[in-house]
Design a protein around this motif. Structure first.
Motif, PDB file in Angstrom:
ATOM      1  N   GLU A 138       0.838  -1.197   0.000  1.00 21.97           N
ATOM      2  CA  GLU A 138       0.000   0.000   0.000  1.00 21.97           C
ATOM      3  C   GLU A 138       0.878   1.254   0.000  1.00 21.97           C
ATOM      4  O   GLU A 138       0.550   2.256  -0.624  1.00 21.97           O
ATOM      5  CB  GLU A 138      -0.927  -0.027   1.226  1.00 21.97           C
ATOM      6  CG  GLU A 138      -1.928   1.115   1.333  1.00 21.97           C
ATOM      7  CD  GLU A 138      -2.851   1.260   0.115  1.00 21.97           C
ATOM      8  OE1 GLU A 138      -3.137   0.241  -0.534  1.00 21.97           O
ATOM      9  OE2 GLU A 138      -3.271   2.394  -0.166  1.00 21.97           O
TER      10      GLU A 138
ATOM     11  N   GLN B 286       0.712   4.213  -2.676  1.00 21.37           N
ATOM     12  CA  GLN B 286       0.443   5.579  -2.243  1.00 21.37           C
ATOM     13  C   GLN B 286       1.480   6.532  -2.814  1.00 21.37           C
ATOM     14  O   GLN B 286       1.174   7.671  -3.140  1.00 21.37           O
ATOM     15  CB  GLN B 286       0.448   5.620  -0.715  1.00 21.37           C
ATOM     16  CG  GLN B 286      -0.270   6.840  -0.162  1.00 21.37           C
ATOM     17  CD  GLN B 286      -0.275   6.818   1.334  1.00 21.37           C
ATOM     18  OE1 GLN B 286      -0.678   5.846   1.954  1.00 21.37           O
ATOM     19  NE2 GLN B 286       0.196   7.878   1.938  1.00 21.37           N
TER      20      GLN B 286
ATOM     21  N   ARG C 133       0.477   6.860  -6.627  1.00 20.82           N
ATOM     22  CA  ARG C 133      -0.821   7.505  -6.878  1.00 20.82           C
ATOM     23  C   ARG C 133      -0.713   9.010  -6.733  1.00 20.82           C
ATOM     24  O   ARG C 133      -0.219   9.496  -5.726  1.00 20.82           O
ATOM     25  CB  ARG C 133      -1.862   7.004  -5.875  1.00 20.82           C
ATOM     26  CG  ARG C 133      -2.478   5.690  -6.226  1.00 20.82           C
ATOM     27  CD  ARG C 133      -3.791   5.520  -5.508  1.00 20.82           C
ATOM     28  NE  ARG C 133      -3.627   5.412  -4.078  1.00 20.82           N
ATOM     29  CZ  ARG C 133      -3.688   4.262  -3.412  1.00 20.82           C
ATOM     30  NH1 ARG C 133      -3.930   3.144  -4.042  1.00 20.82           N
ATOM     31  NH2 ARG C 133      -3.541   4.247  -2.112  1.00 20.82           N
ATOM     32  N   GLY C 134      -1.216   9.719  -7.725  1.00 25.77           N
ATOM     33  CA  GLY C 134      -1.205  11.171  -7.655  1.00 25.77           C
ATOM     34  C   GLY C 134       0.129  11.747  -8.065  1.00 25.77           C
ATOM     35  O   GLY C 134       0.235  12.925  -8.373  1.00 25.77           O
TER      36      GLY C 134
ATOM     37  N   THR D 214      -6.773  23.983  -0.491  1.00 26.28           N
ATOM     38  CA  THR D 214      -6.422  22.900   0.434  1.00 26.28           C
ATOM     39  C   THR D 214      -6.298  21.582  -0.313  1.00 26.28           C
ATOM     40  O   THR D 214      -5.354  20.819  -0.115  1.00 26.28           O
ATOM     41  CB  THR D 214      -7.518  22.746   1.503  1.00 26.28           C
ATOM     42  OG1 THR D 214      -7.889  24.040   1.961  1.00 26.28           O
ATOM     43  CG2 THR D 214      -7.043  21.898   2.663  1.00 26.28           C
ATOM     44  N   GLN D 215      -7.281  21.336  -1.185  1.00 23.90           N
ATOM     45  CA  GLN D 215      -7.314  20.051  -1.877  1.00 23.90           C
ATOM     46  C   GLN D 215      -6.209  19.931  -2.918  1.00 23.90           C
ATOM     47  O   GLN D 215      -5.785  18.834  -3.251  1.00 23.90           O
ATOM     48  CB  GLN D 215      -8.691  19.837  -2.523  1.00 23.90           C
ATOM     49  CG  GLN D 215      -9.806  19.906  -1.508  1.00 23.90           C
ATOM     50  CD  GLN D 215     -11.115  19.344  -2.016  1.00 23.90           C
ATOM     51  OE1 GLN D 215     -11.165  18.298  -2.629  1.00 23.90           O
ATOM     52  NE2 GLN D 215     -12.203  20.042  -1.751  1.00 23.90           N
ATOM     53  N   MET D 216      -5.750  21.093  -3.421  1.00 21.68           N
ATOM     54  CA  MET D 216      -4.672  21.031  -4.405  1.00 21.68           C
ATOM     55  C   MET D 216      -3.323  20.936  -3.709  1.00 21.68           C
ATOM     56  O   MET D 216      -2.464  20.137  -4.088  1.00 21.68           O
ATOM     57  CB  MET D 216      -4.729  22.256  -5.327  1.00 21.68           C
ATOM     58  CG  MET D 216      -5.989  22.270  -6.178  1.00 21.68           C
ATOM     59  SD  MET D 216      -5.982  23.529  -7.450  1.00 21.68           S
ATOM     60  CE  MET D 216      -4.957  22.750  -8.690  1.00 21.68           C
TER      61      MET D 216
ATOM     62  N   GLU E 234      -2.600  19.763  -0.822  1.00 20.54           N
ATOM     63  CA  GLU E 234      -2.344  18.464  -0.184  1.00 20.54           C
ATOM     64  C   GLU E 234      -1.872  17.427  -1.200  1.00 20.54           C
ATOM     65  O   GLU E 234      -1.115  16.525  -0.861  1.00 20.54           O
ATOM     66  CB  GLU E 234      -3.565  17.975   0.585  1.00 20.54           C
ATOM     67  CG  GLU E 234      -4.686  17.457  -0.289  1.00 20.54           C
ATOM     68  CD  GLU E 234      -5.813  16.839   0.506  1.00 20.54           C
ATOM     69  OE1 GLU E 234      -5.724  16.811   1.744  1.00 20.54           O
ATOM     70  OE2 GLU E 234      -6.782  16.400  -0.132  1.00 20.54           O
ATOM     71  N   ALA E 235      -2.326  17.588  -2.444  1.00 17.99           N
ATOM     72  CA  ALA E 235      -1.884  16.643  -3.471  1.00 17.99           C
ATOM     73  C   ALA E 235      -0.392  16.831  -3.764  1.00 17.99           C
ATOM     74  O   ALA E 235       0.320  15.881  -4.061  1.00 17.99           O
ATOM     75  CB  ALA E 235      -2.699  16.836  -4.745  1.00 17.99           C
TER      76      ALA E 235
ATOM     77  N   ALA F 299       1.636  15.631  -0.649  1.00 20.92           N
ATOM     78  CA  ALA F 299       1.656  14.178  -0.467  1.00 20.92           C
ATOM     79  C   ALA F 299       2.901  13.577  -1.105  1.00 20.92           C
ATOM     80  O   ALA F 299       3.311  12.473  -0.763  1.00 20.92           O
ATOM     81  CB  ALA F 299       0.396  13.563  -1.068  1.00 20.92           C
ATOM     82  N   HIS F 300       3.504  14.312  -2.033  1.00 19.02           N
ATOM     83  CA  HIS F 300       4.634  13.723  -2.765  1.00 19.02           C
ATOM     84  C   HIS F 300       5.910  14.538  -2.727  1.00 19.02           C
ATOM     85  O   HIS F 300       6.983  14.014  -2.961  1.00 19.02           O
ATOM     86  CB  HIS F 300       4.226  13.492  -4.229  1.00 19.02           C
ATOM     87  CG  HIS F 300       3.030  12.612  -4.347  1.00 19.02           C
ATOM     88  ND1 HIS F 300       3.077  11.270  -4.076  1.00 19.02           N
ATOM     89  CD2 HIS F 300       1.739  12.882  -4.652  1.00 19.02           C
ATOM     90  CE1 HIS F 300       1.867  10.755  -4.237  1.00 19.02           C
ATOM     91  NE2 HIS F 300       1.033  11.714  -4.571  1.00 19.02           N
TER      92      HIS F 300
ATOM     93  N   ILE G  90      -5.717  18.985 -10.723  1.00 14.60           N
ATOM     94  CA  ILE G  90      -5.137  18.227  -9.613  1.00 14.60           C
ATOM     95  C   ILE G  90      -4.374  17.019 -10.147  1.00 14.60           C
ATOM     96  O   ILE G  90      -3.270  16.725  -9.705  1.00 14.60           O
ATOM     97  CB  ILE G  90      -6.243  17.790  -8.624  1.00 14.60           C
ATOM     98  CG1 ILE G  90      -6.771  19.012  -7.874  1.00 14.60           C
ATOM     99  CG2 ILE G  90      -5.698  16.755  -7.627  1.00 14.60           C
ATOM    100  CD1 ILE G  90      -7.937  18.744  -6.949  1.00 14.60           C
TER     101      ILE G  90
ATOM    102  N   ALA H  68      -6.636   8.729  -4.678  1.00 19.14           N
ATOM    103  CA  ALA H  68      -6.003   8.737  -5.989  1.00 19.14           C
ATOM    104  C   ALA H  68      -4.949   9.837  -6.075  1.00 19.14           C
ATOM    105  O   ALA H  68      -4.034   9.770  -6.891  1.00 19.14           O
ATOM    106  CB  ALA H  68      -7.050   8.924  -7.078  1.00 19.14           C
ATOM    107  N   LYS H  69      -5.076  10.859  -5.231  1.00 18.80           N
ATOM    108  CA  LYS H  69      -4.074  11.917  -5.204  1.00 18.80           C
ATOM    109  C   LYS H  69      -2.825  11.473  -4.458  1.00 18.80           C
ATOM    110  O   LYS H  69      -1.825  12.168  -4.449  1.00 18.80           O
ATOM    111  CB  LYS H  69      -4.642  13.161  -4.503  1.00 18.80           C
ATOM    112  CG  LYS H  69      -5.656  13.915  -5.329  1.00 18.80           C
ATOM    113  CD  LYS H  69      -5.941  15.303  -4.762  1.00 18.80           C
ATOM    114  CE  LYS H  69      -6.617  15.264  -3.428  1.00 18.80           C
ATOM    115  NZ  LYS H  69      -7.100  16.591  -2.979  1.00 18.80           N
ATOM    116  N   GLY H  70      -2.928  10.334  -3.767  1.00 16.02           N
ATOM    117  CA  GLY H  70      -1.785   9.851  -2.994  1.00 16.02           C
ATOM    118  C   GLY H  70      -1.769  10.387  -1.578  1.00 16.02           C
ATOM    119  O   GLY H  70      -0.765  10.296  -0.884  1.00 16.02           O
TER     120      GLY H  70
END
Lengths: 333, 310, 310
Positions: A89, A93, A96-97, A119-121, A123-124, A127-128, A175, C210-212
């Motif tokens: 997983e 993770q 993904r994205g 916020t939603q952008m 965090e994407a 995340a990486h 996104i 899906a965004k990770g």
């Protein structure tokens, strides 16, 4: 990871004999039952089929997002040579994205209603990548601009419900583009939108993929959409790919009776006044698939030979079909 | 289970699939039975009700007959022998009454008040709710304003004010519980009736110019039955619990007609002296009753709610 | 508000004649008359009400018949104890209820989730007072871990006595607070579970994955923020219920709050204190409703926007 990614020269994604089943109380539902296809960098492949054909589950399998009671039970998903079936997983993770992104069907449902767009952008991105907030925000704004959203700075501060459906889908695409992925899985991203907006979004998606060399899997039930967008096409029926090939081959010279049926049901200008064809009957119950070819009961060419499962006949140039009684190569659509 | 069989439609000759003749009631029974706990609780509720009905036949002694009670028997532990030579199973209370008998009789009072108030409140609530939903406009507005206002206060507070005003006693407790509960039913009935009345079958009943009463009773009522049953079960448990609480606070039943709540309240005085059984056993009885009803209600909600059914 | 004050006042007016309790049986008619005049009870009902209303607007709710002190003062004096109890209970309900509810909502088919859900039915069903008695019997009488009654040592915090800052006070607070929290704990748990169950299957959760985005962030931000809207709304409204139900808990654990004062005053027919209590509770509910409305609009961006537009 990115360094390793750029040095890889093969196809972006190879899906080989993928099998994803859902284990329900009533038995195993074979939603994806042996699907294979390949996507090269910068290439667009259209995954076409009616609802229940397993195209969405194929997309989710590629994202590692199949939830219980569903499970990938066989086959391989090779992303830049790395088989992701059975990957942890954590690994999923990370990918993904970042390297593989997905766009969902209903833009009204894909954005969290209680979080702002920024916020939603952001965090994407976070995340990486470890970047500061201002940089992340600037990237988010640029991505919104890229997908044709006017006044992106203001849009960042809004909540999803303040945007129209088309706008929301653009945000979702922005996104998906944020981390410049190698592959985007788009699951009927234009079905819920108006026709005019649909055309714009398809055009923009095509432009963006060309520009960044991103491979794109476009899942749809609408052959007309794919015809103007994809390089290759794979037609799915009852969890299997029944026909595949370049867009010209499949649309102009379909071999499988199901593809012929699908093409016959698409309205077009040069068939004006003619009656549209229907495919009789309904998609089979995936819980109790009949033996042999799943399309047999609806097929005008079905006979006793079809009680045995037809194998996939591969031909050069990625052309393949799965039928005992294919239409002639020069057969008219 | 017998009633299920008689309710089933006779099999149509030539019918191949036996599943097709399953009546809604049979399906309901089989869905309900999927939870063993709920079935056990259902039988527990039935047993408790039978116990309450046949209390005089089952209870070892009559706790109301003062001639049979002696203070010499007071606070005997469970299993000890009383003056009259019988063994007291659950012990005796502060005035020497056999606790088991008091509990069985107390159960009777608790259930009577609880179920009685629930039924009356249900009747009032159904009528008011249907009228509100059907009449609409100002009448609906006024009724729902009152319902909302009442529901914004905790039930216990309203019952308390009423009992402070009315005084103690079974009849007054009953009234207080009815006043507290009717609004829940009214709201539930109105909400589901509002959904139903917009549906085509009510429209077509209108078009057939059926009388209002007929539409209300024959068309709307059966369709709002499911939520009423669920709310009714849960409310009955609430009513029993609330009555016990009020009696414990010294506001519900008179001491001459002790409910389970009054019994627990009496025992409360003795817990520091180690006579635990006087408040524990009536409490256990109360608990079994309420929990069983609630689990049955919970299951009913799952089974009857079409949104949740798979 | 005015309507309710009238209702409460007239309700209490007909309860009974406090003079009967205040004056000894030996007092003659003349003493009696003097007492009645002294308390202002000789005036007709509407005069009494108007006098009450006039004074109430100036913050004077009358003097207690028993303590001969302003009733409002008596209540306000006990209010911090009640609020401390209610807030502690609310905190317990949130801190335990939300995580358990989320756990049960994420794995609805797991064994642990089923145990939690059946446990929550117990939390709903068990009458507060009986659980209180049982807790007291177990932890105070049998195990002697915790003190059974009272508030313990208090510390002056900004002019208000509080228990939670001393070890002794905390040990006194523990049992009543847990007791009072149980019902709301079950409620929060079930609400949270229902919310989580609905939200986890939403597309936006899948999209976040899906965004990770990591699991932690999905649970703590994406899911939690969505379910907070109903949870906060209901909890806010239930806070009033906690204050009302503290009447029961305070009576069991002899916690010196306003609920216990109310029950004592009812016993003594101390009319001004009862009226003052109900007036304050009423005010309390109005304030709570306002606060919940504000909280709701802060939490839900959709509501916020509508208000900006209008």
């Amino acid at each position: 990871m990115t360094a390793a990614g750029t040095s890889y020269a093969g196809p972006t994604l190879e899906v080989e004999d993928l099998q994803t089943h859902f284990f329900t109380k009533a038995g195993a539902v074979k939603a994806v039952n042996g699907v294979s296809f390949t996507v090269a960098p910068g290439e667009v492949i259209g995954l076409v089929g009616e609802s229940g054909s397993g195209k969405t589950v194929t997309g989710l399998s590629i994202m590692g997002l199949v939830d219980e009671p569903g499970r990938i039970v066989g086959g391989a998903i090779r992303f830049k040579g790395e088989n992701l079936v059975g990957a942890s997983e954590d690994r999923w993770q990370k990918l993904r994205g970042d390297r593989i992104a997905m766009i969902f069907q209903d833009p009204m449902m894909t954005l969290n209603p209680v979080l702002r767009i920024d916020t939603q952008m952001v965090e994407a991105i976070h995340a990486h990548r470890q970047v500061d907030k201002a940089t992340a925000r600037a990237e988010a704004r640029d991505a919104l601009g890229l997908v044709g959203i006017p006044a992106p700075e203001e849009r960042l501060k809004t909540y999803p419900h303040q945007l129209s459906g088309g706008m929301r889908q653009r945000v979702a695409i922005a996104i998906a583009l944020l981390n410049k992925p190698d592959l985007i899985v788009a699951d009927e991203p234009t079905t819920a939108l108006d026709v005019t907006i649909q055309a714009q979004i398809i055009y923009e998606a095509q432009q963006l993929c060309r520009r960044f060399g991103t491979a794109l899997i476009w899942i749809t039930h609408d052959l007309a959409v794919v015809a103007g967008l994809a390089d290759h096409i794979a037609v799915m029926y009852a969890g299997r790919v029944v026909e595949a090939g370049t867009i010209d081959d499949v649309i102009d010279r379909p071999r499988h009776p199901y593809t012929v049926g699908l093409l016959g049901s698409v309205p077009s200008a040069n068939k004006r006044g003619q009656r549209l064809n229907q495919i009789p009957g309904m998609a089979p119950n995936l819980l109790r698939l009949p033996p042999g070819c799943a399309f047999k009961d609806r097929c005008p060419r079905g006979d006793d030979l079809c009680l045995t499962e037809p194998t996939l006949q591969s031909q050069p140039n990625g052309r393949a079909f799965r039928c005992h009684h294919p239409h002639e190569p020069e057969g008219a659509a | 289970m017998n009633s299920a069989k008689t309710a089933a439609a006779p099999p149509v000759p030539g019918q191949i699939e036996p599943l097709a003749v399953e009546t809604p009631f049979q399906r309901f029974v089989s869905d309900f039975s999927e939870s063993k706990l709920a079935v056990a609780c259902f039988f527990a509720v039935v047993a408790i009700i039978l116990l309450a009905i046949f209390a005089p036949l089952i209870a070892p002694t009559d706790p109301y007959n003062l001639a049979l009670v002696t203070v010499a028997d007071k606070t005997l532990a469970p299993g000890m022998v009383m003056q009259d030579g019988t063994t007291t199973l659950l012990g005796t209370d502060g005035s020497g009454r056999d606790l088991l008998s008091s509990i069985i009789y107390g159960l009777r009072i608790s259930l009577t008040v609880g179920i009685g108030s629930a039924i009356v409140a249900l009747a009032i609530g159904v009528v008011v709710g249907l009228v509100a939903a059907y009449a609409g406009g100002r009448i609906d507005n006024i009724i729902m304003r009152i319902v909302d206002m009442q529901l914004s206060f905790p039930a216990i507070l309203i019952a308390l004010v009423l009992l402070v005003t009315l005084g103690k006693g079974a009849d007054k407790t009953l009234i207080a519980l009815i006043v507290v509960q009717w609004a829940y039913y009214a709201r539930t009935v109105r909400a589901s009736a509002m959904v139903e009345r917009r549906k085509e079958y009510v429209e077509s009943a209108h078009c057939l110019s059926l009388s209002r009463t007929r539409i209300l009773l024959k068309h709307l009522l059966p369709n709002v039955l499911a939520p009423i049953i669920v709310v009714g079960t849960v409310q009955t448990a609430h009513a029993i619990s609330l009555e016990a609480t009020l009696s414990f606070l010294g506001l519900g039943m008179e001491q001459t007609e002790p409910s389970l709540g009054s019994l627990i309240s009496n025992g409360f005085e003795y817990i520091h002296s180690g006579h635990y059984w006087i408040s524990v056993y009536p409490g256990v009885a109360l608990l079994l009753t309420i929990v069983s009803i609630n689990i049955v209600g919970d299951r009913l909600r799952d089974v009857l709610n079409p949104r949740l059914s798979k | 508000m005015l309507f309710m004050s009238f209702l409460v006042f007239s309700g209490v007016y007909v309860i009974g004649d406090p003079v009967d309790i205040l004056i000894s049986d030996e007092a003659d008619a003349e003493d009696r008359q003097r007492a009645i005049e002294g308390l202002g009870l000789d005036k007709p009902f509407h005069i009494q009400y108007l006098t009450f209303l006039g004074r109430a607007l100036q913050g004077d709710l009358g003097d207690s018949f028993i303590f001969e002190e302003p009733a409002l003062g008596l209540i306000l004096e006990r209010m911090p104890a009640t609020l401390e109890l209610a807030l502690s209970a609310l905190l317990i309900a949130i801190v335990i209820g939300i995580p358990l509810g989320m756990w049960a909502g994420m794995r609805p088919e797991s064994k642990s989730a089923r145990v939690i859900m059946t446990g929550s039915i117990l939390g709903f069903s068990l009458p507060t007072f009986w659980v209180g008695i049982m807790m007291m019997m177990l932890f105070a009488v049998q195990l002697r871990w915790l003190p059974s009654t009272g508030r313990g040592d208090t510390v002056d915090l900004l002019g208000i006595d509080v228990s939670f800052l001393t070890l002794d006070g905390l040990s006194h607070l523990a049992m009543p607070a847990i007791n009072l929290a149980l019902f709301n704990l079950a409620l929060v748990l079930r609400l949270t579970r229902a919310g989580v169950k609905e939200v986890v299957h939403q597309d936006f959760i899948k999209f976040a994955r899906a965004k990770g985005v990591g699991r932690r962030r999905i649970v703590l931000v994406h899911i939690l923020k969505n379910i907070m809207i109903p949870v906060v709304t209901v909890l806010g409204l239930e806070f009033g219920g906690l204050v009302a139900f503290s009447i029961v808990t305070e009576t069991v654990f002899a916690w010196p709050g306003m609920g216990k004062l109310l029950i004592e005053s009812i016993g003594l027919l101390d009319r001004p204190v009862i009226v003052a209590y109900l007036t304050i509770i009423l005010l309390f509910f109005v304030i709570i409703n306002l606060v919940v409305d504000v909280l709701y609009s802060i939490l839900d961006p959709r509501v916020r926007l509508q208000e900006v537009k209008s």
